[in-house]
Scaffold this motif. Structure first.
Motif, PDB file in Angstrom:
ATOM      1  N   ALA A 147      -2.828  -7.008  -5.169  1.00  0.00           N
ATOM      2  CA  ALA A 147      -3.995  -6.335  -4.585  1.00  0.00           C
ATOM      3  C   ALA A 147      -5.274  -7.132  -4.840  1.00  0.00           C
ATOM      4  N   LEU A 148      -5.394  -7.703  -6.027  1.00  0.00           N
ATOM      5  CA  LEU A 148      -6.568  -8.522  -6.332  1.00  0.00           C
ATOM      6  C   LEU A 148      -6.614  -9.767  -5.450  1.00  0.00           C
ATOM      7  N   VAL A 149      -5.462 -10.401  -5.246  1.00  0.00           N
ATOM      8  CA  VAL A 149      -5.414 -11.570  -4.357  1.00  0.00           C
ATOM      9  C   VAL A 149      -5.804 -11.175  -2.943  1.00  0.00           C
ATOM     10  N   ALA A 150      -5.281 -10.042  -2.469  1.00  0.00           N
ATOM     11  CA  ALA A 150      -5.580  -9.591  -1.109  1.00  0.00           C
ATOM     12  C   ALA A 150      -7.069  -9.348  -0.904  1.00  0.00           C
ATOM     13  N   ARG A 151      -7.767  -8.910  -1.950  1.00  0.00           N
ATOM     14  CA  ARG A 151      -9.212  -8.691  -1.846  1.00  0.00           C
ATOM     15  C   ARG A 151      -9.987 -10.007  -1.901  1.00  0.00           C
ATOM     16  N   THR A 165      -0.547  -4.914  -8.839  1.00  0.00           N
ATOM     17  CA  THR A 165      -1.987  -4.929  -9.085  1.00  0.00           C
ATOM     18  C   THR A 165      -2.542  -6.333  -8.858  1.00  0.00           C
ATOM     19  N   GLY A 166      -1.813  -7.337  -9.334  1.00  0.00           N
ATOM     20  CA  GLY A 166      -2.219  -8.721  -9.085  1.00  0.00           C
ATOM     21  C   GLY A 166      -2.255  -9.051  -7.607  1.00  0.00           C
ATOM     22  N   HIS A 169       0.824  -1.208   0.000  1.00  0.00           N
ATOM     23  CA  HIS A 169       0.000   0.000   0.000  1.00  0.00           C
ATOM     24  C   HIS A 169       0.861   1.261   0.000  1.00  0.00           C
ATOM     25  N   VAL A 170       1.954   1.216   0.747  1.00  0.00           N
ATOM     26  CA  VAL A 170       2.817   2.384   0.846  1.00  0.00           C
ATOM     27  C   VAL A 170       3.591   2.617  -0.445  1.00  0.00           C
ATOM     28  N   SER A 171       4.085   1.532  -1.056  1.00  0.00           N
ATOM     29  CA  SER A 171       4.970   1.669  -2.215  1.00  0.00           C
ATOM     30  C   SER A 171       4.231   1.735  -3.550  1.00  0.00           C
ATOM     31  N   SER A 172       2.993   1.257  -3.607  1.00  0.00           N
ATOM     32  CA  SER A 172       2.267   1.204  -4.881  1.00  0.00           C
ATOM     33  C   SER A 172       2.159   2.560  -5.571  1.00  0.00           C
ATOM     34  N   PRO A 173       1.807   3.648  -4.867  1.00  0.00           N
ATOM     35  CA  PRO A 173       1.686   4.934  -5.576  1.00  0.00           C
ATOM     36  C   PRO A 173       2.991   5.374  -6.226  1.00  0.00           C
ATOM     37  N   ALA A 174       4.117   5.160  -5.554  1.00  0.00           N
ATOM     38  CA  ALA A 174       5.399   5.576  -6.117  1.00  0.00           C
ATOM     39  C   ALA A 174       5.741   4.747  -7.352  1.00  0.00           C
ATOM     40  N   PRO A 194      22.879 -11.959 -12.025  1.00  0.00           N
ATOM     41  CA  PRO A 194      21.570 -11.738 -11.397  1.00  0.00           C
ATOM     42  C   PRO A 194      20.438 -11.808 -12.417  1.00  0.00           C
ATOM     43  N   SER A 195      19.227 -11.735 -11.906  1.00  0.00           N
ATOM     44  CA  SER A 195      18.054 -11.907 -12.758  1.00  0.00           C
ATOM     45  C   SER A 195      17.925 -10.755 -13.747  1.00  0.00           C
ATOM     46  N   PHE A 196      16.995 -10.923 -14.697  1.00  0.00           N
ATOM     47  CA  PHE A 196      16.666  -9.825 -15.594  1.00  0.00           C
ATOM     48  C   PHE A 196      16.325  -8.581 -14.773  1.00  0.00           C
ATOM     49  N   PRO A 197      16.617  -7.390 -15.273  1.00  0.00           N
ATOM     50  CA  PRO A 197      16.240  -6.170 -14.546  1.00  0.00           C
ATOM     51  C   PRO A 197      14.730  -6.099 -14.327  1.00  0.00           C
ATOM     52  N   VAL A 198      14.360  -5.741 -13.111  1.00  0.00           N
ATOM     53  CA  VAL A 198      12.949  -5.503 -12.799  1.00  0.00           C
ATOM     54  C   VAL A 198      12.594  -4.091 -13.254  1.00  0.00           C
ATOM     55  N   ARG A 199      11.538  -3.972 -14.037  1.00  0.00           N
ATOM     56  CA  ARG A 199      11.154  -2.679 -14.600  1.00  0.00           C
ATOM     57  C   ARG A 199       9.847  -2.193 -13.980  1.00  0.00           C
ATOM     58  N   ALA A 200       9.710  -0.888 -13.900  1.00  0.00           N
ATOM     59  CA  ALA A 200       8.623  -0.282 -13.134  1.00  0.00           C
ATOM     60  C   ALA A 200       7.246  -0.727 -13.612  1.00  0.00           C
ATOM     61  N   GLY A 201       7.032  -0.759 -14.935  1.00  0.00           N
ATOM     62  CA  GLY A 201       5.724  -1.145 -15.450  1.00  0.00           C
ATOM     63  C   GLY A 201       5.372  -2.580 -15.101  1.00  0.00           C
ATOM     64  N   TRP A 202       6.375  -3.456 -15.167  1.00  0.00           N
ATOM     65  CA  TRP A 202       6.145  -4.867 -14.809  1.00  0.00           C
ATOM     66  C   TRP A 202       5.823  -4.999 -13.325  1.00  0.00           C
ATOM     67  N   LEU A 203       6.590  -4.326 -12.461  1.00  0.00           N
ATOM     68  CA  LEU A 203       6.343  -4.431 -11.029  1.00  0.00           C
ATOM     69  C   LEU A 203       4.980  -3.865 -10.667  1.00  0.00           C
ATOM     70  N   ALA A 204       4.578  -2.780 -11.317  1.00  0.00           N
ATOM     71  CA  ALA A 204       3.246  -2.227 -11.069  1.00  0.00           C
ATOM     72  C   ALA A 204       2.159  -3.236 -11.430  1.00  0.00           C
ATOM     73  N   ALA A 205       2.356  -3.970 -12.529  1.00  0.00           N
ATOM     74  CA  ALA A 205       1.383  -4.992 -12.934  1.00  0.00           C
ATOM     75  C   ALA A 205       1.306  -6.112 -11.901  1.00  0.00           C
TER      76      ALA A 205
END
Length: 326
Positions: A236-240, A233-234, A171-176, A219-230
């Motif tokens: 958050a759906l599980v949490a609900r 979102t997943g 919840h804290v990090s999602s907006p950023a 190390p793993s492939f770079p984590v990118r902002a759009g992917w992490l946001a997606a």
């Protein structure tokens, strides 16, 4: 790779008995997109087509190479298939950003294509069960929630159902993360992979397994902002709460060990995700969820030590007999 036969299948890099088929997908902003479906088909009477099939979906910065898993299911009369998702493994093309999507729903396309290919192989009435590992477990769970009535059950191994830390951290990090993703979706975020997970499983560093490091880098492939946001979102759906309409097995290690310093105890722990969080989130996926904890397991239970794998496979057999194929 040798050319594909008329039915689209060609010999796979894993050797005898393994075949691969390219699944064309709709182009995206980077151009051509494909997925890859692998099947294990050792010599057998082709007139005897299995009535059950398993479809394996890998996790982040990974691809299918777990031949022991394929052979386990085949020995039980279950046809085995594995999907290398778009921009991973066999499906990764030079012009693509590895592993990148900005919405997990896009995977519906290759999952639908894979199910169609399996039914073309085995008949319209074959019973199919997906098995998702880590991020693949999140993908499969969300897909099953959106597409009821298509499968017999789900196996999840260490599924990434919540952000490391807690739902509060999400919840804290999602907006950023969402703000970065909006303006710079493919920007690489700081890499926090110290390579310890690879060290626990690679034959070069005391593990048992060899794999193609172009497709499973350290190390793993770079984590990118759009992917992490997606992904968030997943989460958050599980949490609900989801409403998956088939029995689910969630299997994970009994212990996590997430540290910036190497320890030999990491060879018997999940060093990627918090297994306690996984267990708590798993029961929010649907009404029939079995949680199994495997002592000594690493993040991918199928890559654990031999005695640990034996316990995991025994639990898998027990659950699938009682729930998935009944």
């Amino acid at each position: 790779m040798p050319p594909a036969a008329e039915d689209g299948w060609a010999p796979d890099v894993l050797g005898p008995g393994y075949e691969v088929r390219t699944l064309p997908l709709a182009d995206d902003d980077e151009g051509e997109v494909v997925a890859s479906l692998v099947r294990y088909r050792p010599p057998r009477d082709e007139a005897l087509r299995p009535a059950r099939a398993l479809l394996y979906v890998h996790g982040w910065s990974d691809y299918f190479f777990q031949t022991e898993l394929a052979e386990h299911w085949d020995a039980r009369g279950v046809a085995f298939y594995a999907l290398d998702l778009r921009k991973y493994g066999r499906s990764l093309r030079d012009h693509q950003t590895p592993g990148y999507v900005d919405d997990l729903v896009v995977y519906d396309e290759e999952l639908a294509a894979a199910l169609d290919a399996i039914r073309a192989d085995l008949g319209a009435h074959v019973r199919i069960m997906p098995m998702g590992h880590s991020t693949g477990g999140l993908v499969v769970s969300l897909w099953a929630d959106r597409h009821p009535g298509q499968i017999s059950g789900i196996v999840l191994t260490s599924p990434w159902l919540e952000l490391q830390g807690s739902g509060l951290l999400r919840h804290v990090s999602s907006p950023a993360i969402a703000q970065i993703a909006r303006f710079q979706p493919k920007v690489a975020l700081p890499n926090v992979d110290p390579g310890f997970y690879s060290r626990t499983v690679s034959a070069a560093s005391g593990g048992e397994w060899t794999f193609d490091e172009r497709w499973r880098p350290t190390p793993s492939f770079p984590v990118r902002a759009g992917w992490l946001a997606a992904v968030m979102t997943g989460h958050a759906l599980v949490a609900r709460g989801l409403h998956v309409d088939v029995p689910i097995l969630m299997a994970a290690s009994t212990h996590s060990l997430i540290s910036p310093r190497w320890s030999e105890a990491m060879r018997t722990s999940d060093v990627v995700l918090d297994v306690e969080l996984l267990a708590r989130r798993a029961v929010q996926l649907g009404p029939t969820v079995t949680v199994v904890r495997v002592r000594g397991g690493v993040h991918d239970l199928t890559l654990s030590a031999p005695d640990v794998r034996a316990r995991f496979y025994a639990e898998l057999d027990r659950w699938s007999t009682a729930y998935a194929w009944t």
